[in-house]
Design a protein around this motif. Structure first.
Motif, PDB file in Angstrom:
ATOM      1  N   PHE A  23      26.326  -7.989  10.967  1.00 33.84           N
ATOM      2  CA  PHE A  23      26.627  -8.378   9.591  1.00 33.84           C
ATOM      3  C   PHE A  23      27.583  -7.369   8.991  1.00 33.84           C
ATOM      4  CE2 PHE A  23      25.872  -8.749   5.055  1.00 33.84           C
ATOM      5  CZ  PHE A  23      26.059 -10.115   4.917  1.00 33.84           C
ATOM      6  N   ILE A  24      28.743  -7.849   8.610  1.00 37.49           N
ATOM      7  CA  ILE A  24      29.719  -6.950   8.003  1.00 37.49           C
ATOM      8  C   ILE A  24      29.667  -7.171   6.503  1.00 37.49           C
ATOM      9  CG2 ILE A  24      32.143  -6.303   7.870  1.00 37.49           C
ATOM     10  CD1 ILE A  24      31.090  -5.855  10.603  1.00 37.49           C
ATOM     11  N   SER A  25      29.251  -6.163   5.791  1.00 39.16           N
ATOM     12  CA  SER A  25      29.238  -6.287   4.349  1.00 39.16           C
ATOM     13  C   SER A  25      30.381  -5.451   3.831  1.00 39.16           C
ATOM     14  CB  SER A  25      27.912  -5.771   3.811  1.00 39.16           C
ATOM     15  OG  SER A  25      28.021  -5.549   2.445  1.00 39.16           O
ATOM     16  N   PRO A  26      31.482  -6.093   3.479  1.00 37.85           N
ATOM     17  CA  PRO A  26      32.600  -5.310   2.974  1.00 37.85           C
ATOM     18  C   PRO A  26      32.095  -4.597   1.731  1.00 37.85           C
ATOM     19  CG  PRO A  26      33.105  -7.666   3.045  1.00 37.85           C
ATOM     20  CD  PRO A  26      31.643  -7.516   3.262  1.00 37.85           C
ATOM     21  N   VAL A  27      32.082  -3.299   1.763  1.00 39.59           N
ATOM     22  CA  VAL A  27      31.490  -2.569   0.647  1.00 39.59           C
ATOM     23  C   VAL A  27      32.243  -2.896  -0.630  1.00 39.59           C
ATOM     24  CG1 VAL A  27      30.854  -0.306  -0.175  1.00 39.59           C
ATOM     25  CG2 VAL A  27      30.942  -0.765   2.266  1.00 39.59           C
ATOM     26  N   LEU A  28      31.498  -3.345  -1.613  1.00 38.26           N
ATOM     27  CA  LEU A  28      32.126  -3.598  -2.908  1.00 38.26           C
ATOM     28  C   LEU A  28      32.509  -2.243  -3.497  1.00 38.26           C
ATOM     29  CD1 LEU A  28      29.568  -6.285  -4.005  1.00 38.26           C
ATOM     30  CD2 LEU A  28      31.989  -6.702  -3.618  1.00 38.26           C
ATOM     31  N   THR A  29      33.724  -2.156  -4.003  1.00 38.81           N
ATOM     32  CA  THR A  29      34.211  -0.843  -4.449  1.00 38.81           C
ATOM     33  C   THR A  29      33.714  -0.500  -5.849  1.00 38.81           C
ATOM     34  OG1 THR A  29      36.146  -1.867  -5.386  1.00 38.81           O
ATOM     35  CG2 THR A  29      36.333  -1.073  -3.125  1.00 38.81           C
ATOM     36  N   GLU A  30      33.936   0.754  -6.217  1.00 39.95           N
ATOM     37  CA  GLU A  30      33.575   1.178  -7.571  1.00 39.95           C
ATOM     38  C   GLU A  30      34.309   0.352  -8.598  1.00 39.95           C
ATOM     39  OE1 GLU A  30      33.840   5.305  -8.711  1.00 39.95           O
ATOM     40  OE2 GLU A  30      32.745   5.844  -6.884  1.00 39.95           O
ATOM     41  N   ALA A  31      35.541  -0.020  -8.241  1.00 40.92           N
ATOM     42  CA  ALA A  31      36.340  -0.832  -9.165  1.00 40.92           C
ATOM     43  C   ALA A  31      35.574  -2.114  -9.492  1.00 40.92           C
ATOM     44  CB  ALA A  31      37.688  -1.162  -8.540  1.00 40.92           C
ATOM     45  N   PHE A  32      34.957  -2.728  -8.438  1.00 41.26           N
ATOM     46  CA  PHE A  32      34.218  -3.959  -8.679  1.00 41.26           C
ATOM     47  C   PHE A  32      33.069  -3.702  -9.650  1.00 41.26           C
ATOM     48  CE2 PHE A  32      30.589  -6.678  -7.866  1.00 41.26           C
ATOM     49  CZ  PHE A  32      31.155  -7.918  -8.080  1.00 41.26           C
ATOM     50  N   PHE A  33      32.314  -2.622  -9.382  1.00 46.41           N
ATOM     51  CA  PHE A  33      31.142  -2.377 -10.230  1.00 46.41           C
ATOM     52  C   PHE A  33      31.517  -1.977 -11.648  1.00 46.41           C
ATOM     53  CE2 PHE A  33      29.305  -2.249  -6.003  1.00 46.41           C
ATOM     54  CZ  PHE A  33      28.248  -3.117  -6.197  1.00 46.41           C
ATOM     55  N   SER A  34      32.755  -1.471 -11.820  1.00 47.69           N
ATOM     56  CA  SER A  34      33.162  -1.149 -13.189  1.00 47.69           C
ATOM     57  C   SER A  34      33.468  -2.443 -13.954  1.00 47.69           C
ATOM     58  CB  SER A  34      34.373  -0.229 -13.188  1.00 47.69           C
ATOM     59  OG  SER A  34      35.494  -0.931 -12.721  1.00 47.69           O
ATOM     60  N   TYR A  35      33.815  -3.503 -13.204  1.00 51.18           N
ATOM     61  CA  TYR A  35      34.048  -4.798 -13.885  1.00 51.18           C
ATOM     62  C   TYR A  35      32.741  -5.561 -14.088  1.00 51.18           C
ATOM     63  CZ  TYR A  35      39.001  -4.194 -12.654  1.00 51.18           C
ATOM     64  OH  TYR A  35      40.251  -3.732 -12.529  1.00 51.18           O
ATOM     65  N   LEU A  36      31.734  -5.238 -13.264  1.00 50.32           N
ATOM     66  CA  LEU A  36      30.518  -6.054 -13.242  1.00 50.32           C
ATOM     67  C   LEU A  36      29.878  -6.274 -14.625  1.00 50.32           C
ATOM     68  CD1 LEU A  36      28.759  -7.725 -11.382  1.00 50.32           C
ATOM     69  CD2 LEU A  36      27.359  -5.709 -10.937  1.00 50.32           C
ATOM     70  N   PRO A  37      29.759  -5.214 -15.462  1.00 45.09           N
ATOM     71  CA  PRO A  37      29.155  -5.472 -16.779  1.00 45.09           C
ATOM     72  C   PRO A  37      29.902  -6.540 -17.563  1.00 45.09           C
ATOM     73  CG  PRO A  37      29.380  -3.122 -16.397  1.00 45.09           C
ATOM     74  CD  PRO A  37      30.071  -3.801 -15.258  1.00 45.09           C
ATOM     75  N   TRP A  38      31.240  -6.517 -17.462  1.00 43.32           N
ATOM     76  CA  TRP A  38      32.024  -7.528 -18.192  1.00 43.32           C
ATOM     77  C   TRP A  38      31.794  -8.912 -17.601  1.00 43.32           C
ATOM     78  CZ3 TRP A  38      33.756  -5.947 -22.620  1.00 43.32           C
ATOM     79  CH2 TRP A  38      34.003  -4.577 -22.790  1.00 43.32           C
ATOM     80  N   ILE A  39      31.737  -8.947 -16.257  1.00 47.28           N
ATOM     81  CA  ILE A  39      31.464 -10.245 -15.614  1.00 47.28           C
ATOM     82  C   ILE A  39      30.098 -10.751 -16.073  1.00 47.28           C
ATOM     83  CG2 ILE A  39      31.175 -11.462 -13.411  1.00 47.28           C
ATOM     84  CD1 ILE A  39      32.867  -9.316 -12.083  1.00 47.28           C
ATOM     85  N   ASN A  40      29.109  -9.838 -16.077  1.00 46.82           N
ATOM     86  CA  ASN A  40      27.756 -10.228 -16.495  1.00 46.82           C
ATOM     87  C   ASN A  40      27.748 -10.793 -17.904  1.00 46.82           C
ATOM     88  OD1 ASN A  40      26.599  -9.511 -14.114  1.00 46.82           O
ATOM     89  ND2 ASN A  40      25.958  -7.479 -14.785  1.00 46.82           N
ATOM     90  N   ILE A  41      28.446 -10.097 -18.810  1.00 44.35           N
ATOM     91  CA  ILE A  41      28.473 -10.570 -20.205  1.00 44.35           C
ATOM     92  C   ILE A  41      29.039 -11.987 -20.255  1.00 44.35           C
ATOM     93  CG2 ILE A  41      29.577 -10.237 -22.458  1.00 44.35           C
ATOM     94  CD1 ILE A  41      29.372  -7.216 -21.945  1.00 44.35           C
ATOM     95  N   LEU A  42      30.155 -12.187 -19.547  1.00 42.43           N
ATOM     96  CA  LEU A  42      30.771 -13.528 -19.561  1.00 42.43           C
ATOM     97  C   LEU A  42      29.849 -14.581 -18.952  1.00 42.43           C
ATOM     98  CD1 LEU A  42      34.566 -13.162 -18.721  1.00 42.43           C
ATOM     99  CD2 LEU A  42      33.474 -14.000 -20.795  1.00 42.43           C
ATOM    100  N   VAL A  43      29.208 -14.225 -17.834  1.00 46.48           N
ATOM    101  CA  VAL A  43      28.322 -15.193 -17.171  1.00 46.48           C
ATOM    102  C   VAL A  43      27.147 -15.526 -18.087  1.00 46.48           C
ATOM    103  CG1 VAL A  43      26.724 -15.533 -15.254  1.00 46.48           C
ATOM    104  CG2 VAL A  43      28.988 -14.611 -14.814  1.00 46.48           C
ATOM    105  N   LEU A  44      26.560 -14.493 -18.717  1.00 44.54           N
ATOM    106  CA  LEU A  44      25.429 -14.733 -19.626  1.00 44.54           C
ATOM    107  C   LEU A  44      25.861 -15.601 -20.801  1.00 44.54           C
ATOM    108  CD1 LEU A  44      23.641 -11.268 -19.624  1.00 44.54           C
ATOM    109  CD2 LEU A  44      22.749 -13.436 -18.754  1.00 44.54           C
ATOM    110  N   LEU A  45      27.050 -15.296 -21.349  1.00 43.32           N
ATOM    111  CA  LEU A  45      27.551 -16.116 -22.463  1.00 43.32           C
ATOM    112  C   LEU A  45      27.706 -17.565 -22.010  1.00 43.32           C
ATOM    113  CD1 LEU A  45      30.267 -13.855 -24.150  1.00 43.32           C
ATOM    114  CD2 LEU A  45      28.147 -14.693 -25.155  1.00 43.32           C
TER     115      LEU A  45
END
Lengths: 339, 110
Positions: free
Chosen positions: A212-234
């Motif tokens: 199983f190759i899990s391309p490591v999600l980068t820090e850049a991704f996790f810095s966007y994650l809160p914004w993605i979460n807010i949009l998804v929740l909205l």
């Protein structure tokens, strides 16, 4: 605690907390009235008399049921949609498992134990995936069952007009199935990226081993994650509200356009920013993909950009459609807004 | 034996249908659950506690009855039910419907 107290406590166990005390008081009052009448007819109260009285009043669970009526985890109104989503998800899982098994068998030696081991592992993996997926679907639908107002569905049935069969669907009517499927996948997205980011990746069988190759999600991704979460929740909140309203109106369409635009803006920012996954040739070392590691890592790292580009294109088309709709739409819906 | 059971089930359904009217009709004067049960039974309408109490609650939640807990003569709290204004209006309509239905049934069965 006498027998009557015990009996009432037993009934109370099966009653909803909300009106438990009230129903219990009423049952007690009735039992005392009945007992009173028996005492007048048969003389002083004794245990046999009370036992007979309780026997006549009925088994606690049955008494409680008569007050409460049937309770559902997923009720009949959304059950058909639940069944549809379950079928689709399970069919996809099955197809993926079959494909995985085919690849694995092609790679492993087809002799006795090896063969059985491969099939067994695939079956186990499929089974656990099945249970997880089913659990998640049930969870989402159980929540929807409690959030969606009952009136909504009655209204839809009441308003049914046979002429609709021949006519175009009302563009202002909210499609229940579409919204519920949408909510399901948004919740799935939240769960996966926030709780199990490790499962994002791809897997294949190398000889008999599952790689199983899990391309490591980068820090850049996790810095966007809160914004993605807010949009998804909205978006989830918006969908639930939409379901409660039942019809689109101008305000809701504008709100939807704003949400879509915010999504596009975020996607564009993410596209222009640093890479979201870090797949390196080292991760592929020792696998059959190693020979073409450069090509595969490049493809792997391109996938997020591809997904984001598709999101931007699809969302833009949707926004264009909605703007067009707003421009030509009637001033307001002829349907009353449902409450 | 089998027929008896079928008949019993159908009677149960029939009775369930008319119970709301029967209960509303007996609550022009306030009654508590058990006294209402007796009143109905004295007039030939047998009803289970497990049917009556949920029915009373439902009729109240529909605004057709009002209720209050009160301590009367024997110093024991009881919930007293009485028909509401809306209940009276509904009952008078139901009475007319019932008469018409009874008439129809009579013709059908004669």
């Amino acid at each position: 605690m006498n027998l009557i107290d015990k009996y009432i406590a037993e009934v109370g166990k099966y009653l909803p907390r909300r009106n438990r005390a009230d129903i219990e008081a009423e049952i007690r009052s009735t039992l005392e009235d009945m007992l009173e009448e028996r005492k007048q007819a048969e003389g002083p109260e004794n245990e046999a008399m009370i036992l007979e009285l309780l026997k006549e009043y009925g088994p606690p669970r049955k008494v409680a049921e008569s007050y409460v009526g049937p309770r559902y985890l997923i009720g009949p109104r959304i059950y058909p949609i639940f069944e549809m989503v379950t079928r689709i998800v399970l069919a996809v899982l099955f197809a993926v498992a079959l494909a995985g098994l085919g690849i694995a068998l092609a790679r492993s030696s087809v002799t006795g134990p090896e063969f059985l081991k491969t099939v067994g592992e695939s079956a186990l993996g499929f089974l656990s995936g099945l249970i997880t997926a089913f659990g998640n679907i049930v969870l989402v639908f159980a929540i929807l069952e409690r959030v969606l107002p009952a009136k909504e569905f009655e209204k839809e049935t009441e308003d049914w007009n046979p002429a609709e069969l021949a006519s175009e669907p009302d563009p202002d009517r909210v499609s229940f199935g579409e919204q519920i499927v949408g909510i399901f996948f948004l919740v799935l997205f939240l769960v996966i990226f926030n709780l199990y980011p490790g499962v994002v990746g791809f897997g294949f069988f190398n000889k008999s081993d599952w790689v199983f190759i899990s391309p490591v999600l980068t820090e850049a991704f996790f810095s966007y994650l809160p914004w993605i979460n807010i949009l998804v929740l909205l978006q989830i909140g918006f969908s639930v509200y939409l379901l409660r309203q039942g019809v689109w109106n101008k305000g809701l369409r504008i709100l939807n356009i704003v949400l879509e635009l915010a999504g596009i803006a975020l996607a564009v920012v993410m596209l222009r920013g640093p890479s979201l996954v870090a797949l390196t040739p080292e991760q592929l070392a020792g696998t059959p993909l190693a020979e073409a590691a450069q090509v595969f890592t490049r493809i792997g790292n391109l996938i997020p950009s591809l997904v984001l580009t598709i999101v931007v294109i699809v969302s833009s088309v949707e926004v264009a459609q909605m703007v067009y709709h707003l421009m030509k739409s009637r001033p307001s819906s002829t349907y009353p807004v449902m409450k | 034996m089998e027929n008896d059971e079928l008949v019993q089930n159908m009677l149960l359904e029939l009775r369930r249908g008319v119970l709301s009217i029967a209960v509303l009709s007996q609550l022009s004067r306030e009654e508590y659950g058990y006294s209402l049960l007796k009143a109905l039974s004295d007039k030939g309408m047998e009803i289970d506690q497990s049917t009556l109490y949920p029915l009373l609650r439902r009729l109240e939640s529909q605004g057709l009855l009002q209720s209050e807990w009160r301590i009367a003569d024997e110093a024991r709290p009881r919930r007293y039910y009485v028909i509401s204004t809306q209940g009276r209006a509904v009952l008078s309509k139901l009475k007319r419907e019932w008469s018409a239905m009874a008439e129809t049934m009579k013709q059908l069965l004669s």
